[in-house]
Design a protein around this motif. Sequence first.
Motif, PDB file in Angstrom:
ATOM      1  N   GLU A  90       0.844  -1.196   0.000  1.00  9.39           N
ATOM      2  CA  GLU A  90       0.000   0.000   0.000  1.00  9.39           C
ATOM      3  C   GLU A  90       0.876   1.242   0.000  1.00  9.39           C
ATOM      4  O   GLU A  90       1.782   1.381   0.825  1.00  9.39           O
ATOM      5  N   VAL A  91       0.606   2.123  -0.954  1.00 11.70           N
ATOM      6  CA  VAL A  91       1.235   3.442  -1.025  1.00 11.70           C
ATOM      7  C   VAL A  91       0.087   4.433  -1.154  1.00 11.70           C
ATOM      8  O   VAL A  91      -0.409   4.679  -2.243  1.00 11.70           O
ATOM      9  N   PRO A  92      -0.373   4.998  -0.004  1.00 10.28           N
ATOM     10  CA  PRO A  92      -1.580   5.828  -0.039  1.00 10.28           C
ATOM     11  C   PRO A  92      -1.464   7.127  -0.826  1.00 10.28           C
ATOM     12  O   PRO A  92      -2.448   7.600  -1.373  1.00 10.28           O
ATOM     13  N   ARG A  93      -0.261   7.745  -0.848  1.00  9.48           N
ATOM     14  CA  ARG A  93      -0.117   9.050  -1.506  1.00  9.48           C
ATOM     15  C   ARG A  93       1.369   9.387  -1.636  1.00  9.48           C
ATOM     16  O   ARG A  93       2.217   8.655  -1.180  1.00  9.48           O
ATOM     17  N   ASN A  94       1.649  10.539  -2.261  1.00 17.30           N
ATOM     18  CA  ASN A  94       3.013  11.069  -2.425  1.00 17.30           C
ATOM     19  C   ASN A  94       3.953  10.021  -3.029  1.00 17.30           C
ATOM     20  O   ASN A  94       5.046   9.780  -2.544  1.00 17.30           O
ATOM     21  N   PHE A  95       3.517   9.435  -4.110  1.00 18.12           N
ATOM     22  CA  PHE A  95       4.261   8.359  -4.762  1.00 18.12           C
ATOM     23  C   PHE A  95       5.661   8.788  -5.175  1.00 18.12           C
ATOM     24  O   PHE A  95       6.606   8.009  -5.103  1.00 18.12           O
ATOM     25  N   VAL A 121       2.869  -4.530   3.178  1.00 17.01           N
ATOM     26  CA  VAL A 121       3.821  -3.461   3.488  1.00 17.01           C
ATOM     27  C   VAL A 121       3.167  -2.123   3.124  1.00 17.01           C
ATOM     28  O   VAL A 121       2.531  -1.993   2.078  1.00 17.01           O
ATOM     29  N   VAL A 122       3.314  -1.131   4.025  1.00 21.16           N
ATOM     30  CA  VAL A 122       2.765   0.203   3.782  1.00 21.16           C
ATOM     31  C   VAL A 122       3.924   1.193   3.727  1.00 21.16           C
ATOM     32  O   VAL A 122       4.775   1.215   4.619  1.00 21.16           O
ATOM     33  N   LEU A 123       3.962   2.007   2.670  1.00 21.93           N
ATOM     34  CA  LEU A 123       4.947   3.078   2.512  1.00 21.93           C
ATOM     35  C   LEU A 123       4.170   4.389   2.512  1.00 21.93           C
ATOM     36  O   LEU A 123       3.518   4.735   1.531  1.00 21.93           O
ATOM     37  N   LEU A 124       4.219   5.106   3.645  1.00 26.69           N
ATOM     38  CA  LEU A 124       3.420   6.318   3.800  1.00 26.69           C
ATOM     39  C   LEU A 124       4.328   7.539   3.919  1.00 26.69           C
ATOM     40  O   LEU A 124       5.187   7.596   4.798  1.00 26.69           O
ATOM     41  N   CYS A 125       4.125   8.506   3.040  1.00 26.96           N
ATOM     42  CA  CYS A 125       4.844   9.782   3.097  1.00 26.96           C
ATOM     43  C   CYS A 125       3.827  10.883   3.381  1.00 26.96           C
ATOM     44  O   CYS A 125       2.781  10.949   2.751  1.00 26.96           O
ATOM     45  N   SER A 126       4.173  11.762   4.327  1.00 23.97           N
ATOM     46  CA  SER A 126       3.291  12.869   4.665  1.00 23.97           C
ATOM     47  C   SER A 126       4.135  14.125   4.855  1.00 23.97           C
ATOM     48  O   SER A 126       5.356  14.078   4.811  1.00 23.97           O
TER      49      SER A 126
END
Length: 183
Positions: A34-39, A54-59
């Motif tokens: 899962e990559v919710p945003r900010n690819f 696996v989750v890759l989250l950028c904020s």
Amino acid sequence: MHRVIEGAHSRWRNIYYRSLGVKLHGYVWMRQIEVPRNFDEIEIEAGASLDQGVVLLCSGESQSHPKIYIGTQTYINRNTFLDASLSIIVGRQCAIGPNCYITDHDHGLEANLPPLEQPLISKPTCISDRVWLGANVTILKGVTIGNDAVIGAGSVVTKDIPERAIAVGVPAKVIRHRDGNEL
């Protein structure tokens, strides 16, 4: 036949995430991640492997560098969460166990603000080359783990861990070095 199907799905995910802006340098083995945003703030080297969940989250605000960088031949096991607002670097040939949480930020503790309105406090987190994290390890903001270190299952790393160290516990403490010397 199952391997062929999984390989085709992984290749499709490479195409899909590249089209969204994730910087993949060659083929990356990917299960359903899962990559919710900010690819465009994620960079992964060829030969890395990301397992199911696996989750890759950028904020936070955009940076001139990737917020999440994963080195070549690194394996990230199931249900691991990388949560970046500034910089998380995972080096080459690392083994990250299932259900780990790696972050580079937390929130302030101002008395007059509710928890979700607290300011974000960020410091870069770095996992160097050939590091092994056991299952359910938590790495907190601002931590650097040196090359060839091992972090025992269930540990919470709040401070830097030197090269070739073996650390365990909550908070994690170095118990010996990989050359066999006890502390």
